[in-house]
Design a protein around this motif. Structure first.
Motif, PDB file in Angstrom:
ATOM      1  N   VAL A  38       7.244  -1.276   0.378  1.00 43.53           N
ATOM      2  CA  VAL A  38       8.384  -0.795  -0.400  1.00 43.53           C
ATOM      3  C   VAL A  38       7.895  -0.272  -1.764  1.00 43.53           C
ATOM      4  N   ARG A  39       6.937  -1.019  -2.354  1.00 42.74           N
ATOM      5  CA  ARG A  39       6.391  -0.584  -3.655  1.00 42.74           C
ATOM      6  C   ARG A  39       5.632   0.729  -3.488  1.00 42.74           C
ATOM      7  N   LEU A  40       4.881   0.774  -2.357  1.00 44.65           N
ATOM      8  CA  LEU A  40       4.082   1.967  -2.080  1.00 44.65           C
ATOM      9  C   LEU A  40       4.988   3.194  -1.974  1.00 44.65           C
ATOM     10  N   GLU A  41       6.121   3.007  -1.354  1.00 51.13           N
ATOM     11  CA  GLU A  41       7.060   4.111  -1.171  1.00 51.13           C
ATOM     12  C   GLU A  41       7.462   4.699  -2.534  1.00 51.13           C
ATOM     13  N   SER A  42       7.790   3.804  -3.463  1.00 52.57           N
ATOM     14  CA  SER A  42       8.236   4.325  -4.755  1.00 52.57           C
ATOM     15  C   SER A  42       7.060   4.973  -5.493  1.00 52.57           C
ATOM     16  N   ASP A  43       5.848   4.409  -5.256  1.00 49.63           N
ATOM     17  CA  ASP A  43       4.660   5.004  -5.880  1.00 49.63           C
ATOM     18  C   ASP A  43       4.414   6.417  -5.345  1.00 49.63           C
ATOM     19  N   ILE A  44       4.639   6.588  -4.026  1.00 53.69           N
ATOM     20  CA  ILE A  44       4.406   7.919  -3.435  1.00 53.69           C
ATOM     21  C   ILE A  44       5.383   8.931  -4.037  1.00 53.69           C
ATOM     22  N   ARG A  45       6.639   8.500  -4.147  1.00 54.52           N
ATOM     23  CA  ARG A  45       7.654   9.370  -4.752  1.00 54.52           C
ATOM     24  C   ARG A  45       7.201   9.839  -6.138  1.00 54.52           C
ATOM     25  N   GLN A  46       6.749   8.873  -6.889  1.00 56.34           N
ATOM     26  CA  GLN A  46       6.290   9.180  -8.253  1.00 56.34           C
ATOM     27  C   GLN A  46       5.077  10.108  -8.229  1.00 56.34           C
ATOM     28  N   ALA A  47       4.146   9.809  -7.290  1.00 52.36           N
ATOM     29  CA  ALA A  47       2.902  10.573  -7.192  1.00 52.36           C
ATOM     30  C   ALA A  47       3.184  12.040  -6.891  1.00 52.36           C
ATOM     31  N   ASP A 103       5.874  13.695  -7.808  1.00 53.38           N
ATOM     32  CA  ASP A 103       6.370  14.283  -9.061  1.00 53.38           C
ATOM     33  C   ASP A 103       5.233  14.488 -10.072  1.00 53.38           C
ATOM     34  N   LEU A 104       4.327  13.500 -10.138  1.00 55.69           N
ATOM     35  CA  LEU A 104       3.257  13.544 -11.133  1.00 55.69           C
ATOM     36  C   LEU A 104       2.031  14.322 -10.666  1.00 55.69           C
ATOM     37  N   ASN A 122      -5.378   9.518  -5.608  1.00 48.47           N
ATOM     38  CA  ASN A 122      -6.018   8.591  -6.552  1.00 48.47           C
ATOM     39  C   ASN A 122      -4.924   8.031  -7.432  1.00 48.47           C
ATOM     40  N   HIS A 123      -4.587   6.790  -7.141  1.00 45.62           N
ATOM     41  CA  HIS A 123      -3.496   6.166  -7.895  1.00 45.62           C
ATOM     42  C   HIS A 123      -4.080   5.499  -9.130  1.00 45.62           C
ATOM     43  N   PRO A 124      -3.441   5.683 -10.318  1.00 41.26           N
ATOM     44  CA  PRO A 124      -4.018   5.117 -11.552  1.00 41.26           C
ATOM     45  C   PRO A 124      -4.322   3.626 -11.452  1.00 41.26           C
ATOM     46  N   GLN A 125      -3.477   2.847 -10.783  1.00 38.37           N
ATOM     47  CA  GLN A 125      -3.746   1.404 -10.644  1.00 38.37           C
ATOM     48  C   GLN A 125      -4.376   1.038  -9.306  1.00 38.37           C
TER      49      GLN A 125
END
Ligand code: C2E
Ligand code: MG
Ligand code: MG
Length: 767
Positions: free
Chosen positions: A512-521, A523-524, A552-555
Motif C-alpha cells: 500500500v505504501r509502495l503504491e503511494s510512492d509510485i504515484r508520487q514517483a 509526478d516527481l 531510484n527511490h530517495p529512501q
C-alpha cells in the motif's frame, strides 16, 4: 281501571321483544306453551264446573250444561292445537305461528268463558254475584298458565278485568262495597303477579334461548374447524390423560380412539418433554411445535392449550387446539435451503459459508481448538469459459465442487462464493500440518484434467488460508486475512497455497505504501529507462536495445521492476507508467541511427487499453520515427484475460509497422498456440531457460524445436540472459538470431548506450 294500572310501556316492550325475538326464543315459547296448555285448559274447565255448581238451581240448567260443555270442547281443541304447534312449528324447518293467532285463541277462550257469567250476572242474587265475581277473578288468575307468551297473558288478564268490571257496573242489585273491592283486589293482585311472573319468565326464556343459540353456533364452528381439516381439538384431565381428541388427530397418530382416550397425552405424542413441561406449569401455551413419528412418516404439529379451572378454582386439566403444520414447515425448510445454497454446485453459498465460519469460530474460541478458512480461486478458468462457452464452464465448476468435497470429506464444509471462487471451513484445524496437506491435495486434485464432452480442460487453483481465532477473531477479520493470503498465492505464481502471517500482512501494508510512492514517483519524474544492448549472433554487432524501466527511490534506493511493476499493474498506474516508457523509448530510438531498434515492454494491463495503438502512433509521430524502429515485447500473460481483444490490439499495432516480440518464452504458460496468430515477428527465449540449457540436455532439444518452429512462422529468435561465452555459442549454434545478456552488456544509462551507438558509428567509419 285495573287494566289502566298495567305497566303499558313494559307490556309493549315484552310484546315487541317477542316479535323480533330470534327463532330459538320463539321455539322455546312454543314448547313451553305446549307444556302449559293442559294446565290452562284444565283451569278453564274446572272454573266452569265450579261456576255451574255454584249457580246450580239459580240459573237455567241447560245454559250451564251447554256452556260448560262448550268450554271443555274449545279448551280441549285449543290444548291439542298448542301441543301440536310445540312439535311442528319448532326449529329451522318449522312453520312460524303468528302472535296474533295465539292472542286470538286466548281472547276467544276468555270471551267464551265470560259470556255466561256476564249474561247471568245482573239476574243473580247478591250472594251468587259474590260467588260468580270470585270465580271470574279466580279464572283470571289462571293467566299464570300463559306467562311464556306475555301478550297472551296480558290479553287474558285484561279480558277478565274488563269482564268483571263490566258485570259489576251493569249489575242493578249492588254487591256490598267491601265484597266488590276484595274481588277486584284479588283480580288486580293476580294480574300484577301474573305479569311480573310473565316478565321474569320471558327474560329467562330469552336468556336460555340466547345461550342455546350461542352454544349451537359454537358447536357448529367447532365441527366445521374439525371437519375442514384445519385443526383438531383436544382435552386432558388433571393427570394429562386424554378426555377428548378429534378423530383427525387419532387418524394422524394411526391409533383408534380407545387407544388414545385415558392415555397420557405427552406420551402419545412421542414423550415430548416440552409438552410435558408446559402442562406441568398449568399455564396457557401457544404455537408449541413438535415433531411426530407417525405411520405416514415424520409430521410436525403445532399445539395451543388453556388450563381448565372450575368455579372453585381447582385445576381440572387442559383444553386446546392443534394443527398439522408439516407442509408449512417443509416450505420453510425449502426456502431456507434455497437461501443458503448455491444453485449450480449445490454447495453452501457465500451467506451460509459466513454462518458456518461464525459457528466454527465460536466453537474454536470456546474450545481452544483453532478452526481454519480456505479461500480458493481457480487459475485459468476465465479462458475456459471464453473458449468453450458457459455450459462447459459450469460443468467444470460442478466437477471442481465434487473434487473439493471428495478431498475435504467430513473434515470441513465446502462452499461456493460465486464465479470461480470456493471456500472451505475446517472446524477442527488443531493440526496445521493436516490443513497444509489438505491444501496440497486439493491443488493436485483440481489440476487433474477434466474431460467435458470429450474435451480435455485443465485449470489450477490458488489457495489462501487463515486460522481462527489466531489470525482473526471475527468472521470479517478472518475472511480478510484468508483473502490476503489468497491474493499472495495468486501473486506468487498461482497453483499454490499461502497462509496468513504477520509478515504477509506487513508485505501487504508495504504494498500500500509502495503504491503511494509510485504515484508520487510518476509526478516527481523519478523513473528513467536503462538500455540493454542486443547483438547479432553471427557478427556480434549491436543491433538495438531493450528499454528497461528503472526507479531510484530517495529512501528505498533501487527498486527492481519485478517489485514495482506488479503493484502498478494492480493499482491502475501501469497506463501512465507505460505511456512514459513508450515516449522515452521512441525519443531514444529517434536519437539513434537506423537500423538500431529499441524494444520496450508492454504489460498485459496496457494491452487491454483500446487507446494503446493511438498512444504508440502519436509517440512515433512526435519523434518522426518509422514504426519498424521500435519493438513491443509482450508476454503470454496478455492472452489470459481476453485473447480476442488482445489479438485485435496487437494487429492494429502491427499495422503501424511496429515489431511485436513474444517475451519470456519458456516460462509460465508456454503455449505455442499463439505463435501462428501472425502477430509476432520475434520470439525471445527466457534467460532462465537459456542458462539451464547448459545443465539440462532436454532444454537444448526444446530450444532447438522452438527455434525451428519460430523459423517456420518467419519469426526471428532472441536468446535472453546470455551470461557466458558457452551460453552464447550454444544459442548461436541452435540458430538464435540475436543475443541479449550480461555477456554483451548490462542495462545501461542512456548516455552509456548512446556512447555505445556512437562507438558503433565510429567503428563503422573506421571499418
Ligand atoms: P524482461 O523483459 O525479460 O527483461 C529482461 C530482464 O532480464 C531484465 O531484468 C534484465 O536486466 C535481465 N537480464 C538481462 N540479461 C541478463 C543476464 O545475463 N542475466 C540475468 N540474470 N538477467 C539478465 P529487469 O530489468 O529486472 O526486468 C525484469 C522484468 O521487468 C522484465 O523482464 C520485464 O518483464 C519487466 N519490465 C522491465 N521494464 C519494464 C517496462 O518498462 N514495462 C513493463 N511492462 N515491464 C517491464
Ligand atoms: Mg522484455
Ligand atoms: Mg524477457
Amino acid at each position: 281501571m285495573i287494566a289502566a294500572r298495567l305497566p303499558d310501556g313494559d307490556s309493549l316492550a315484552l310484546a315487541k321483544d317477542a316479535d323480533k325475538a330470534s327463532s330459538p326464543l320463539k321455539d322455546v315459547q312454543l314448547i313451553s306453551r305446549g307444556q302449559l296448555a293442559p294446565f290452562f285448559a284444565a283451569a278453564n274447565v274446572v272454573a266452569a264446573l265450579l261456576f255451574s255448581a255454584a249457580l246450580w238451581g239459580s240459573a237455567q240448567t241447560h245454559l250451564l250444561i251447554g256452556w260448560t260443555a262448550l268450554i271443555a270442547m274449545v279448551n280441549f281443541i285449543a290444548m291439542r292445537w298448542a301441543q301440536s304447534q310445540a312439535v311442528k312449528c319448532v326449529g329451522r324447518s318449522g312453520r312460524a305461528v303468528p302472535q296474533w293467532m295465539m292472542v286470538g285463541d286466548v281472547l276467544a277462550r276468555a270471551l267464551l268463558w265470560l259470556s255466561l257469567p256476564v249474561y247471568l250476572f245482573d239476574g243473580l242474587q247478591p250472594s251468587d254475584q259474590v260467588v260468580a265475581g270470585s270465580v271470574i277473578a279466580g279464572i283470571g288468575a289462571a293467566g299464570l298458565g300463559l306467562v311464556v307468551v306475555p301478550a297472551c297473558a296480558i290479553a287474558w288478564m285484561t279480558s277478565f278485568t274488563v269482564g268483571l268490571c263490566a258485570s259489576l257496573l251493569l249489575a242493578r242489585t249492588s254487591i256490598p262495597f267491601q265484597h266488590m273491592l276484595s274481588i277486584l283486589f284479588t283480580l288486580g293482585m293476580s294480574t300484577v303477579g301474573v305479569l311480573t311472573v310473565a316478565r321474569w319468565a320471558f327474560n329467562q326464556l330469552k336468556t336460555s334461548a340466547d345461550m342455546g343459540s350461542q352454544s349451537e353456533s359454537a358447536s357448529l364452528l367447532l365441527q366445521e374447524y374439525e371437519q375442514r381439516g384445519v385443526g383438531w381439538l383436544w382435552q386432558v384431565d388433571a393427570e394429562n390423560r386424554v378426555v377428548y381428541i378429534s378423530s383427525r388427530m387419532s387418524a394422524l397418530l394411526g391409533k383408534p380412539s380407545n387407544q388414545i382416550l385415558g392415555h397420557s397425552l405427552p406420551s402419545l405424542l412421542g414423550g415430548n418433554a416440552e409438552l410435558g413441561r408446559v402442562l406441568l406449569e398449568k399455564q396457557p401455551f401457544n404455537s408449541l411445535e413438535m415433531e411426530l413419528k407417525t405411520a405416514r412418516g415424520t409430521r410436525w404439529v403445532s399445539m395451543a392449550g388453556d388450563p381448565i379451572i372450575d368455579t372453585a378454582g381447582r385445576f381440572e386439566g387442559f383444553r386446546g387446539v392443534g394443527s398439522d403444520i408439516t407442509d408449512v414447515r417443509q416450505t420453510q425448510e425449502r426456502l431456507t435451503h434455497l437461501a443458503n445454497v448455491d444453485v449450480l454446485s449445490g454447495l453452501p453459498n457465500r451467506g451460509r459459508v459466513r454462518q458456518l465460519l461464525g459457528e466454527a469460530l465460536r466453537t474454536a474460541t470456546v474450545s481452544n481448538v483453532p478452526c481454519a478458512i480456505m479461500f480458493l480461486d481457480l487459475d485459468g478458468f476465465k479462458p475456459v469459459n471464453d473458449t468453450f462457452g458457459h455450459p462447459k464452464g459450469d460443468a467444470v465448476l460442478q466437477a471442481v465442487a465434487k473434487r473439493l468435497c471428495d478431498e475435504v470429506g467430513p473434515n470441513g464444509h465446502v462452499g461456493r462464493l460465486g464465479g470461480d471462487e470456493f471456500a472451505i471451513v475446517i472446524p477442527d484445524a488443531q493440526s496445521r500440518n493436516k490443513v497444509e496437506q489438505l491444501a496440497d491435495r486439493i491443488i493436485m486434485a483440481v489440476a487433474e484434467p477434466y474431460m467435458i464432452d470429450q474435451i480435455e480442460i485443465r485449470i489450477g487453483v490458488s489457495i489462501g488460508c487463515a486460522f481462527g481465532p489466531i489470525d482473526g477473531a471475527t468472521v470479517d477479520d478472518l475472511i480478510l486475512k484468508a483473502d490476503l493470503a489468497l491474493y499472495e498465492a495468486k501473486g506468487a505464481g498461482r497453483g499454490i497455497a499461502r497462509y496468513f502471517s504477520s509478515e504477509l500482512q506487513f508485505e501487504q501494508e508495504d504494498r500500500v505504501r509502495l503504491e503511494s510512492d509510485i504515484r508520487q514517483a510518476i509526478d516527481l519524474k523519478q523513473f528513467h529507462l536503462a538500455f540493454q544492448p542486443l547483438v547479432n549472433a553471427k557478427t556480434k554487432k549491436l543491433v538495438g536495445f531493450e528499454a528497461l524501466l528503472r526507479w531510484n527511490h530517495p529512501q528505498r534506493g533501487f527498486v527492481p521492476p519485478n517489485v514495482f511493476i506488479p503493484v502498478a499493474e494492480e493499482t491502475g498506474l501501469m497506463a501512465a507508467l507505460g505511456e512514459f516508457v513508450i515516449d522515452e523509448a521512441c525519443r531514444a530510438a529517434a536519437s539513434w541511427p537506423e537500423p538500431i531498434t529499441v524494444a520496450l515492454n508492454i504489460s498485459p494491463k496496457q494491452i487491454i487499453l483500446p487507446a494503446l495503438p493511438n498512444i504508440v502512433a502519436q509517440a512515433l509521430a512526435r519523434y518522426r520515427l518509422p514504426g519498424n524502429r521500435i519493438e513491443l515485447e509482450v508476454t503470454e500473460g496478455v492472452f489470459l484475460d481476453d485473447s480476442n481483444r488482445t489479438l485485435d490490439v496487437l494487429g492494429r499495432l502491427r499495422a503501424l509497422g511496429v515489431g511485436i516480440a513474444l517475451d519470456d518464452f519458456g516460462t509460465g504458460y508456454s503455449s505455442i498456440g499463439y505463435l501462428n496468430k501472425a502477430v509476432f515477428h520475434k520470439l525471445k527465449i527466457d534467460g532462465s531457460f537459456v542458462r539451464e540449457a547448459g545443465n539440462k540436455a532436454g532444454n537444448v532439444a526444446i530450444i532447438q524445436s522452438i527455434v525451428q518452429l519460430a523459423k517456420s512462422f518467419r519469426m526471428s529468435v532472441t536468446a535472453e540472459g546470455v551470461e557466458t561465452a558457452e551460453d552464447f555459442e550454444r544459442m548461436r549454434d541452435l540458430g538464435c538470431d540475436t543475443i541479449q545478456g550480461y555477456l554483451f552488456g548490462k542495462p545501461l544509462s542512456y548516455d552509456r548506450a548512446n556512447q555505445m551507438v556512437l562507438g558503433l558509428g565510429a567503428k563503422r567509419m573506421a571499418g
